[in-house]
Motif scaffolding. Structure first.
Motif, PDB file in Angstrom:
ATOM      1  N   ALA A  91      -6.980   0.733   1.340  1.00 28.07           N
ATOM      2  CA  ALA A  91      -6.990   2.109   1.844  1.00 28.07           C
ATOM      3  C   ALA A  91      -5.600   2.724   1.759  1.00 28.07           C
ATOM      4  O   ALA A  91      -5.437   3.875   1.336  1.00 28.07           O
ATOM      5  N   VAL A  92      -4.574   1.952   2.166  1.00 27.07           N
ATOM      6  CA  VAL A  92      -3.208   2.455   2.108  1.00 27.07           C
ATOM      7  C   VAL A  92      -2.791   2.684   0.657  1.00 27.07           C
ATOM      8  O   VAL A  92      -2.144   3.686   0.318  1.00 27.07           O
ATOM      9  N   GLY A  93      -3.182   1.772  -0.217  1.00 24.37           N
ATOM     10  CA  GLY A  93      -2.860   1.922  -1.636  1.00 24.37           C
ATOM     11  C   GLY A  93      -3.486   3.167  -2.228  1.00 24.37           C
ATOM     12  O   GLY A  93      -2.852   3.888  -3.007  1.00 24.37           O
ATOM     13  N   ALA A  94      -4.727   3.441  -1.867  1.00 19.25           N
ATOM     14  CA  ALA A  94      -5.397   4.643  -2.374  1.00 19.25           C
ATOM     15  C   ALA A  94      -4.714   5.906  -1.864  1.00 19.25           C
ATOM     16  O   ALA A  94      -4.564   6.894  -2.593  1.00 19.25           O
ATOM     17  N   ALA A  95      -4.271   5.888  -0.594  1.00 19.63           N
ATOM     18  CA  ALA A  95      -3.649   7.077   0.001  1.00 19.63           C
ATOM     19  C   ALA A  95      -2.250   7.331  -0.551  1.00 19.63           C
ATOM     20  O   ALA A  95      -1.782   8.480  -0.565  1.00 19.63           O
ATOM     21  N   GLY A 146      -0.507  -5.093  -3.994  1.00 18.07           N
ATOM     22  CA  GLY A 146       0.639  -5.984  -3.836  1.00 18.07           C
ATOM     23  C   GLY A 146       1.858  -5.259  -3.296  1.00 18.07           C
ATOM     24  O   GLY A 146       2.603  -5.792  -2.477  1.00 18.07           O
ATOM     25  N   ALA A 147       2.069  -4.018  -3.767  1.00 25.23           N
ATOM     26  CA  ALA A 147       3.204  -3.234  -3.298  1.00 25.23           C
ATOM     27  C   ALA A 147       3.048  -2.884  -1.820  1.00 25.23           C
ATOM     28  O   ALA A 147       4.018  -2.904  -1.058  1.00 25.23           O
ATOM     29  N   VAL A 148       1.814  -2.580  -1.415  1.00 26.64           N
ATOM     30  CA  VAL A 148       1.562  -2.291  -0.008  1.00 26.64           C
ATOM     31  C   VAL A 148       1.836  -3.523   0.844  1.00 26.64           C
ATOM     32  O   VAL A 148       2.465  -3.446   1.913  1.00 26.64           O
TER      33      VAL A 148
END
Length: 219
Positions: free
Chosen positions: A174-178, A184-186
């Motif tokens: 969810a954080v990656g999409a936002a 991996g970066a998240v």
């Protein structure tokens, strides 16, 4: 007939409000009878901070640690930030904050809900600002000396919602999409999140003026 009924309902509601207020006052008075003199005195010099890093300290007084503040509708916070130190973006779900700067140079900003405005200021000693309830805001020392400021909130339990840490508590997908980031970066960002009060940006010290800071942000 309907008008008379509406007027009667208004009278009943006003009467109910008066009774409720009186009952609350009686309960508060009864509770205060159980308190002592020391419950209405608090020593910041002996108060352990709720947050402490190399970049600053935060001391909080509210109903949780001062019995005299229970149901008072007020809380008090004392901040100290080292040069570049930041009280990272957060908001108070149950309180409006009024800040008074004692010493140093302090940068403050808050944003309204989606579609709303952004408000930013640089403060000097003797100046104050306000953060309306539930608006995301931050404070940062943009000077060369330690800053100290006091904040008053209109709730004895205002709550604090730290924006980035709470965002990173959501699933990485969810954080990656936002944020248009790989999972991996998240995950790495979550592991490297600095404690609060935090240090200045990896890009260097804060800009000399809020106008320069906004321009560097592309605003």
């Amino acid at each position: 007939r309907n008008a008379r009924r509406d007027e009667a309902d208004k009278v009943k509601m006003k009467a109910f409000a008066v009774v409720a207020t009186a009952s609350a006052c009686l309960l508060i008075a009864a509770a205060m009878d159980e308190l002592s003199d020391s419950d209405f005195k608090f020593d910041f010099n002996a108060l352990p901070p709720v947050a402490e890093t190399d970049d600053g300290t935060i001391q909080f007084v509210g109903s949780a640690n001062m019995p005299g503040l229970v149901d008072s509708g007020v809380a008090l916070v004392r901040f100290r930030l080292q040069p570049g130190g930041i009280n990272a973006p957060h908001y108070h779900p149950r309180g409006t904050e009024m800040l008074y700067l004692l010493r140093g140079s302090l940068r403050v900003c808050f944003v309204q809900e989606n579609g709303g405005k952004r408000f930013c200021n640089d403060l000097q000693p003797g100046q104050a600002t306000v953060f309306p309830q539930s608006t995301i805001h931050y404070e940062q020392n943009f000077g060369d000396d330690e800053v100290e400021f006091i904040s008053n909130l209109n709730n004895d339990n205002p709550g604090t919602f730290s924006v980035v840490p709470r965002l990173l508590d959501l699933p990485s997908e969810a954080v990656g999409a936002a944020t248009d980031s790989f999972i991996g970066a998240v995950n790495r960002r979550r592991e490297r999140l600095p404690a609060n009060p935090g240090p200045q940006s990896l890009s260097g010290p804060p800009a000399d003026t809020i106008e320069e800071a906004l321009a560097a942000s592309g605003f």
